[in-house]
Scaffold this active site. Structure first.
Site, mmCIF file in Angstrom:
data_model
loop_
_atom_site.group_PDB
_atom_site.id
_atom_site.type_symbol
_atom_site.label_atom_id
_atom_site.label_comp_id
_atom_site.label_asym_id
_atom_site.label_seq_id
_atom_site.Cartn_x
_atom_site.Cartn_y
_atom_site.Cartn_z
ATOM 1 C CB ALA A 1 34.933 49.626 37.687
ATOM 2 C CB ILE A 2 31.463 47.411 42.172
ATOM 3 C CG1 ILE A 2 30.575 47.086 40.959
ATOM 4 C CG2 ILE A 2 30.614 47.799 43.383
ATOM 5 C CD1 ILE A 2 29.700 48.212 40.491
ATOM 6 C CB VAL B 1 37.495 45.750 36.165
ATOM 7 C CG1 VAL B 1 37.529 45.559 37.689
ATOM 8 C CG2 VAL B 1 38.042 47.107 35.761
ATOM 9 C CG HIS C 1 39.708 28.406 36.028
ATOM 10 N ND1 HIS C 1 40.947 28.369 36.638
ATOM 11 C CD2 HIS C 1 38.922 29.193 36.815
ATOM 12 C CE1 HIS C 1 40.908 29.085 37.747
ATOM 13 N NE2 HIS C 1 39.691 29.601 37.876
ATOM 14 C CB THR D 1 36.367 24.334 42.214
ATOM 15 O OG1 THR D 1 36.576 25.281 41.158
ATOM 16 C CG2 THR D 1 37.699 23.920 42.796
ATOM 17 C CD GLU E 1 34.869 30.733 37.954
ATOM 18 O OE1 GLU E 1 35.526 31.628 37.388
ATOM 19 O OE2 GLU E 1 35.339 30.001 38.865
ATOM 20 C CG ASP F 1 47.605 35.119 38.408
ATOM 21 O OD1 ASP F 1 48.782 35.520 38.429
ATOM 22 O OD2 ASP F 1 46.776 35.404 39.290
#
Length: 375
Positions: A143-144, A233, A254, A266, A324, A347
Site C-alpha cells: 500500500a504505497i 491492494v 489472467h 502480452t 508481471e 474485473d
C-alpha cells in the site's frame, strides 16, 4: 479335507480321557482363561495407561468441531459427520470417475497440476487435511502512496472471506504507516505493518516488490508462516478463498487472456529482456495480482525475478509489464503445482460475469487509475 480324512481313517474312533486327567485340563482352562479373558487383568507384555485407559478401547477417535475451535477462531463452514468405519472419519459424496465435475473448462494442466474452479474441490476434505497441518498463512500486500486508501476494504473483506478459521498474518508494506486503518481481526490473525520507502513511479513500486518479498522471506517469513499469498491492494475479496489455493507454487490465470491463444498474450517479446518469451512458447498468461506458495518457493520465485529485473536494468531495458512479465517467464520455466482460475482475479466492471465463472472470489475495485497512480 474332512472327507479325505474319513476315507483314510475308516470308521472314526472315539477317545476319552481318564477322569483325573479331564479334571486337571478343566482346572488349567479355568485358571488361565480368567487371566486372558478378563478385561480387568492386564495381559502379559502390556502396560495399562500406555496409549489407553484401563478397560477403555481406543480403536477410534471422535473428533468434534470444538476441537477445531481450540486452535482456530472458526469451525468448518459445514457440519461434518464422523463415523468409526471411515478411515478419515468424514463422510462426503463419492467422486464419480465417469462423471467429471466440470466439462466446460480445463481442470488439469499438461504437467498434471490442478486448475481450481468452483465445483472441482471439496472444501471440507481440504479443511480436514490442512487443519491437521496446523498451517499459518501469510498474506502480503503493498500500500504505497495513495494506494493506502484501498487497504481498509481489502482487510475487511479478507477477514470475511480469506482463510476463515486459520491463523493468518497480514503483512502490509507501506510508506505511510500512520495511515494504515484499524480493522477488527478474528482470533489468531494479526496485522504487521512494515515500513518501506516510497517511489516516484508506480512501475518502480511494482518492480521493487519482488526484491522486498525476497528479502523478507529470508528475514522473517520463513520463521513465521508456512504459506505466502502475494496480492494487490486495489482488490477486494468477494467470496470464499481458502486452502484450496495452497500448494508449493501457484499462479492465477489472467482474466483478460484465459481463453486466448498464446500468440495474443502480452508477454515480453524483446529478446534483449530476461523476461522474453517467443510467440510459439507459453502455457498461460498469469496475473501478477495473486500468486504464492510455500515460503521457500516464493523466495526462489521473487529472488529469480528480482535478479532478472536487475540484469534488464543493467542493459537499459524494462519489461513491458514489469514484474508481471518476469513472473510469467519464471512460471513458464518452473511450472506451478496449482493454477487458479480467473475466479481468483476478476474485473466485473470491465469483463462482466460470464457463465463459466460460478463464483467471483477476488475482484478489482473500481477506480481511476490515472488519479491513483499520479498522486
Amino acid at each position: 479335507m474332512a472327507e479325505l480324512l474319513r476315507t483314510r481313517a475308516g470308521k472314526p474312533k472315539c477317545c476319552s480321557l481318564p477322569p483325573v486327567a479331564a479334571l486337571l485340563v478343566l482346572l488349567v482352562l479355568v485358571v488361565f482363561g480368567a487371566g486372558v479373558l478378563s478385561p480387568g487383568i492386564p495381559m502379559l507384555g502390556t502396560r495399562q495407561g500406555a496409549g489407553e485407559a484401563a478397560g477403555k478401547p481406543t480403536s477410534r477417535q471422535v473428533v468434534t468441531s470444538s476441537r477445531y475451535s481450540a486452535s482456530f477462531s472458526n469451525p468448518p463452514s459445514s457440519t461434518l459427520r464422523y463415523l468409526p468405519s471411515s478411515p478419515s472419519g468424514m463422510v462426503h459424496p463419492q467422486p464419480k470417475v465417469l462423471r467429471p465435475s466440470r466439462k466446460d473448462v480445463l481442470v488439469l494442466t499438461p504437467w498434471l497440476a490442478p486448475i481450481i474452479w468452483e465445483g472441482t474441490f471439496n472444501i471440507d476434505i481440504l479443511n480436514e487435511k490442512f487443519r491437521l497441518q496446523n498451517a499459518t498463512i501469510g498474506l502480503t500486500v503493498f500500500a504505497i502512496r495513495k494506494y493506502v486508501v484501498f487497504l481498509k476494504l481489502f482487510l475487511e473483506t479478507a477477514e470475511e472471506h480469506f482463510m476463515v478459521g486459520y491463523r493468518v498474518n497480514y503483512y502490509v508494506f507501506t510508506d505511510r504507516p500512520a495511515d494504515v486503518p484499524r480493522v477488527r481481526l478474528r482470533e489468531g490473525r494479526r496485522l504487521v505493518v512494515l515500513e518501506v520507502p516510497g517511489a516516484a513511479r508506480w512501475q518502480e513500486v511494482s518492480m521493487r516488490r519482488m526484491a522486498t518479498l525476497a528479502r523478507f522471506c529470508a528475514q522473517r517469513f520463513l520463521r513465521e508462516v508456512d504459506f505466502l499469498v502475494c496480492a494487490d491492494v486495489d482488490m477486494r475479496f468477494r467470496d470464499h478463498v481458502g486452502v484450496e489455493i495452497l500448494s508449493p507454487l501457484f499462479g492465477t490465470l489472467h482474466p483478460g487472456f484465459y481463453g486466448a491463444a498464446r500468440e495474443a498474450f502480452t508477454y515480453e517479446r524483446r529478446p534483449q529482456s530476461r523476461a522474453h518469451i517467443p510467440r510459439d512458447q507459453g502455457d498461460f498468461y498469469y496475473m501478477g495480482a495473486f500468486f504464492g506458495g510455500s515460503v521457500s518457493e516464493v523466495q526462489r520465485l521473487t529472488t529469480a525475478c528480482h535478479q532478472a529485473m536487475m540484469a534488464d536494468w543493467a542493459n537499459g531495458i524494462e519489461a513491458v509489464w514489469h514484474d508481471e512479465s518476469h513472473l510469467n517467464r519464471y512460471l513458464l520455466d518452473h511450472k506451478p503445482t496449482k493454477v487458479l482460475s480467473p475466479e481468483y482475479s476478476w474485473d466485473e466492471q470491465l469483463l462482466g460475469w460470464p457463465a463459466v465463472l460460478k463464483k467471483l472470489r477476488y475482484v478489482a475495485v473500481p477506480k481511476n487509475h490515472r488519479e491513483i497512480r499520479g498522486r
